[in-house]
Scaffold this active site. Structure first.
Site, mmCIF file in Angstrom:
data_model
loop_
_atom_site.group_PDB
_atom_site.id
_atom_site.type_symbol
_atom_site.label_atom_id
_atom_site.label_comp_id
_atom_site.label_asym_id
_atom_site.label_seq_id
_atom_site.Cartn_x
_atom_site.Cartn_y
_atom_site.Cartn_z
ATOM 1 N N LYS A 202 0.729 -0.883 0.096
ATOM 2 C CA LYS A 202 -0.354 -0.089 0.558
ATOM 3 C C LYS A 202 0.902 1.200 0.082
ATOM 4 C CE LYS A 202 -3.490 2.463 2.530
ATOM 5 N NZ LYS A 202 -5.052 2.589 3.713
ATOM 6 N N LYS A 256 -2.530 -1.468 -4.004
ATOM 7 C CA LYS A 256 -2.575 -0.370 -3.629
ATOM 8 C C LYS A 256 -2.248 1.025 -4.297
ATOM 9 C CE LYS A 256 -6.358 1.891 -0.302
ATOM 10 N NZ LYS A 256 -7.011 1.810 0.654
#
Ligand code: PBG
Length: 332
Positions: A202, A256
């Site tokens: 992330k 992400k």
């Protein structure tokens, strides 16, 4: 792989593109509603639905509306929904107490959905940012995010979600060791079947802006998240994060944001051969919606092309705010 040399005019790649039926027959990638996870923003404000201005088409939902959405997901062939809470500012504090309230908004909504629509998979977000008055994902002390103190809070939060009936807990906090802490807490409490989808890679991205609006953590956030979320410049580090999370007990991993990180998705999917998800995040959604609203992008084609790209890169599935709309297009 050896391919007999052929050139024009013997080789004519356009033969395989000449009509819809042959294009369908040779397509290498197929997107179906089963590839989609629908992120739902839920809120404790009382109103059934409240529009999120920076995410046109997205509303914050009351628990009852979230149940309706879960039923809609089931009808559309979408396997799972993911819950993200907007907690009223007055209920936030320094340690994010609300995150571990067994009667909080998320456990309440999980129970309501699993009661009414038990066939749908429910994913919860494990992180403190929606509950802290400083907007960070972990425990903050003297301007620093404390890793190990955060782990205890996150493990308890995950346990509470599992206890409420969550099928998948998804830590999005990026603390070191959180998957292990969560896995141990689940094991110790007889939740050995609860899946962990870790937001393994992330990035500290500018593309979460509209989401922070949606969950109401934007105004609160002091500073940035760069001491825990990854530097967008890095790839090898993503592979290391994924390896650690798998070793700690993650069943599935996520990259992400999504569209800007297809290279990372491809490398992760190839290297680990585990279910790999991507999150088409709020900023990516908002960007496309804005262009669509201006007539600059063709709506249906742009949405489906973006989802095809995720599958082509190697994703098992995609978290996308377009999920219901895309599923309707795919089912048509
Ligand atoms: C944080 C969290 C974020 C998102 C999901 N969980 C944002 C952040 O790290 O600030 C972003 C989702 C999106 O942008 O759509 N726990």
């Amino acid at each position: 792989m050896t391919v007999a040399p052929a050139h024009f005019p013997l080789a004519r790649p356009r033969r395989l593109r000449a009509a819809p039926w042959i294009r369908r027959l040779v397509a290498e990638t197929l997107v179906t509603p089963a590839d989609l996870v629908w992120p739902l923003i839920i809120h404790d404000g009382g109103d059934a639905r409240v529009a999120v201005p920076s995410m046109p088409g997205i509303d914050r939902l009351s628990p009852a509306e979230a149940v309706k959405a879960a039923r809609e997901a089931l009808d559309l062939g979408i396997p799972a929904v993911a819950l993200f809470p907007n907690i009223s500012a007055t209920a936030k504090d320094a340690v994010g107490s609300g995150a571990t309230d067994p009667d909080g908004l998320v456990p309440e909504t999980v129970r309501a959905i699993k009661d009414a629509v038990p066939e749908i998979g429910v994913i919860t977000d494990v992180a403190l940012d929606c509950y802290t008055d400083h907007g960070h994902d972990g425990v903050l002390e003297d301007g620093r995010i404390l890793n190990d103190a955060s782990l205890e809070r996150l493990a308890e939060q995950a346990f509470i979600h599992a206890h409420a009936g969550a099928d998948i807990v998804a830590p999005s906090d990026m603390m070191d060791g959180r998957v292990q802490a969560i896995r141990e807490a689940l094991e110790a409490n007889s939740f050995s079947d609860t899946l962990i989808l870790s937001y393994a890679a992330k990035y500290a991205s500018a593309f979460y802006g509209p989401y922070r609006d949606a969950v109401g953590s934007a105004k609160a956030l002091t500073g940035d998240k760069k001491t825990y979320q990854m530097d967008p410049a890095n790839t090898d580090e993503a592979l290391k994060e994924v390896a650690l999370d798998l070793a700690e007990g993650a069943d599935m991993v996520m990259v992400k944001p999504g569209m800007l990180y297809l290279d990372i998705i491809q490398r992760v999917a190839e290297a680990f051969k585990v279910p790999t998800f991507a999150y088409q995040v709020s900023g990516e959604y908002a960007m496309m919606r804005a262009a669509i609203a201006n007539g600059w992008l063709e709506e249906d084609r742009a949405i489906l092309e973006s989802l095809t790209a995720f599958k082509r890169a190697g994703c098992s599935g995609v978290l996308t705010y377009f999920a219901p709309q895309a599923a309707r297009l795919l089912n048509a």
